[in-house]
Design an enzyme around this catalytic site. Sequence first.
Site, PDB file in Angstrom:
ATOM      1  N   TYR A 122       0.863  -1.416   0.157  1.00  0.00           N
ATOM      2  CA  TYR A 122      -0.157  -0.090   0.280  1.00  0.00           C
ATOM      3  C   TYR A 122       0.846   1.441  -0.177  1.00  0.00           C
ATOM      4  CZ  TYR A 122      -3.858  -2.936   1.025  1.00  0.00           C
ATOM      5  OH  TYR A 122      -4.656  -3.949   0.697  1.00  0.00           O
ATOM      6  N   HIS A 152      -1.235 -12.090   0.195  1.00  0.00           N
ATOM      7  CA  HIS A 152      -1.515 -10.994  -0.327  1.00  0.00           C
ATOM      8  C   HIS A 152      -2.538 -11.575  -1.386  1.00  0.00           C
ATOM      9  CE1 HIS A 152      -2.508  -6.582  -1.031  1.00  0.00           C
ATOM     10  NE2 HIS A 152      -3.469  -7.059  -0.689  1.00  0.00           N
ATOM     11  N   SER A 163     -12.676  -3.799  -0.421  1.00  0.00           N
ATOM     12  CA  SER A 163     -14.013  -2.997  -1.062  1.00  0.00           C
ATOM     13  C   SER A 163     -15.758  -3.015  -0.428  1.00  0.00           C
ATOM     14  CB  SER A 163     -13.754  -2.891  -2.598  1.00  0.00           C
ATOM     15  OG  SER A 163     -14.410  -2.572  -3.330  1.00  0.00           O
ATOM     16  N   PRO A 164     -15.960  -2.927   0.538  1.00  0.00           N
ATOM     17  CA  PRO A 164     -17.030  -3.396   0.933  1.00  0.00           C
ATOM     18  C   PRO A 164     -18.691  -2.632   0.281  1.00  0.00           C
ATOM     19  CG  PRO A 164     -15.540  -2.300   2.476  1.00  0.00           C
ATOM     20  CD  PRO A 164     -15.025  -2.422   2.082  1.00  0.00           C
ATOM     21  N   LEU A 165     -18.055  -1.249   0.034  1.00  0.00           N
ATOM     22  CA  LEU A 165     -19.051  -0.300  -0.530  1.00  0.00           C
ATOM     23  C   LEU A 165     -19.142   0.037  -1.863  1.00  0.00           C
ATOM     24  CD1 LEU A 165     -18.150   2.690   1.933  1.00  0.00           C
ATOM     25  CD2 LEU A 165     -19.848   0.947   2.577  1.00  0.00           C
ATOM     26  N   GLY A 166     -18.719  -1.509  -2.204  1.00  0.00           N
ATOM     27  CA  GLY A 166     -18.591  -0.778  -3.974  1.00  0.00           C
ATOM     28  C   GLY A 166     -19.841  -1.371  -4.542  1.00  0.00           C
TER      29      GLY A 166
END
Length: 305
Positions: A53, A128, A208-211
Amino acid sequence: MQYRPIGDTTVSAVGLGAMPLSIEHRPDEQRAIATIHAALDAGVTLIDTADSYHWHADERGHNELLIARALASYGGDTSRILVATKGGRGRPGDGSWTVTATPAHLKRAAEDSRKRLGVDAIGLYQLHKPDPAVPWAESVGALRELLDAGTIRAAGISNVTTGQIREAHAILGDALVSVQNQYSPAVRDNEPELQLSTQLGLAFLPWSPLGGISRSSLDGPSGPASVGTAFHRIAADHGVSPQRIALAWLLARSPAVIPVPGAGRPASIQDSAKATELQLSEAERAQLDDALPGRAAGTPLLPAD
């Protein structure tokens, strides 16, 4: 704040995905550290990071070092904070992502991450992404060696299939505590992996849970975000953000789910943390379930906690 288990550790039911604080379009360090501090103030005890990151080629570990500085400068107790990092991916500096999951690389990367985080052992170390050039059992075997050496306390895997979960579980046993795959209102391809994680007692950390509700940090500022969905309508009924509704929906999918939404400013993680206080009715959950792409109405769901 509600709490959920990752192995024998209990963490906040919503974590902080720290990636946006270090990659392209990142905030300045003052705002980045303020965002981490705001997460801690809100009761967040899980911070998700990775050695990859970063933005430029010569700054591997940027996010880990940032988190270490933020924790060191925080005025409160940080003893219950679980920093979960990952190894096996790289960023050459041209915007691309590479995969290297040889045992030698993973063991070296974990030791470097441990030093950057300033800890005796990494609380949760995640592979990863599977490397197509390396047998899966060899990559997972490196995690076993890291556990045996005391470099890491628990292991996780990311971007994996059900078969890879089962194989890793056979190799690592109870030391395997988490699976991190993409899962969101718009992306439900990993439903089988969520189901299996729940059955095996593994925490499932959607990335990315709010995709579909918000733009992902991977999309950049021009990424698409939907409007006018059932998530937005129910959010208006509750007087909250659609992002908070999306996280509450995720939490209701399975007791194994611990979302790690990204945040680039304090207000974002403060809003996300409040999702644990929101209870959706059965009727609301049914509307949200049926609004998702590729799902037939009435498909059974995992039990809520």
